[in-house]
Write a protein that holds these residues in place. Sequence first.
Motif, PDB file in Angstrom:
ATOM      1  N   TRP A 117      -9.073  50.506  49.077  1.00  0.00           N
ATOM      2  CA  TRP A 117      -8.498  51.004  47.829  1.00  0.00           C
ATOM      3  C   TRP A 117      -7.685  49.906  47.166  1.00  0.00           C
ATOM      4  CZ3 TRP A 117      -3.626  51.561  45.776  1.00  0.00           C
ATOM      5  CH2 TRP A 117      -3.537  52.364  44.643  1.00  0.00           C
ATOM      6  N   THR A 118      -7.784  49.839  45.843  1.00  0.00           N
ATOM      7  CA  THR A 118      -6.951  48.953  45.058  1.00  0.00           C
ATOM      8  C   THR A 118      -6.457  49.738  43.847  1.00  0.00           C
ATOM      9  OG1 THR A 118      -8.810  48.130  43.746  1.00  0.00           O
ATOM     10  CG2 THR A 118      -8.242  46.873  45.736  1.00  0.00           C
ATOM     11  N   GLU A 119      -5.558  49.143  43.098  1.00  0.00           N
ATOM     12  CA  GLU A 119      -5.002  49.790  41.900  1.00  0.00           C
ATOM     13  C   GLU A 119      -6.085  50.163  40.897  1.00  0.00           C
ATOM     14  OE1 GLU A 119      -1.859  50.795  41.195  1.00  0.00           O
ATOM     15  OE2 GLU A 119      -1.262  50.192  43.211  1.00  0.00           O
ATOM     16  N   ASP A 120      -7.184  49.429  40.878  1.00  0.00           N
ATOM     17  CA  ASP A 120      -8.243  49.721  39.911  1.00  0.00           C
ATOM     18  C   ASP A 120      -9.307  50.652  40.485  1.00  0.00           C
ATOM     19  OD1 ASP A 120      -9.387  47.916  41.625  1.00  0.00           O
ATOM     20  OD2 ASP A 120     -10.060  46.523  40.094  1.00  0.00           O
ATOM     21  N   GLY A 121      -8.952  51.452  41.464  1.00  0.00           N
ATOM     22  CA  GLY A 121      -9.841  52.499  41.954  1.00  0.00           C
ATOM     23  C   GLY A 121     -10.702  52.128  43.134  1.00  0.00           C
TER      24      GLY A 121
END
Length: 96
Positions: free
Chosen positions: A89-93
């Motif tokens: 998971w990252t901040e951009d989904g």
Amino acid sequence: MNVRINSRRVDSFPEPVVALLRAVHDALDLPLPGLTDADERAYARLLAQRARDARVILAGVLDDGHEAGGAAVSLRAWVDCEPVTYTPWTEDGGAR
């Protein structure tokens, strides 16, 4: 039920014990999965496998008298054979 716990700092333990504690921590410290169902399933499978591995290693030390340093090396080798293959998971989904 009163349980008295003897508090100790990690640096008061023998180095092989610290190595084993770090190996167990690192084996279970997985990045969260991306947002897809496939990523979540892969994360759950990997976490379950690594938890089983850690339990086997700890049982060997606690029940069978295996040496803690060697157990740490073995657990790290097992973990190396089970890399993260899902998209974390990252901040951009969840995209890499």
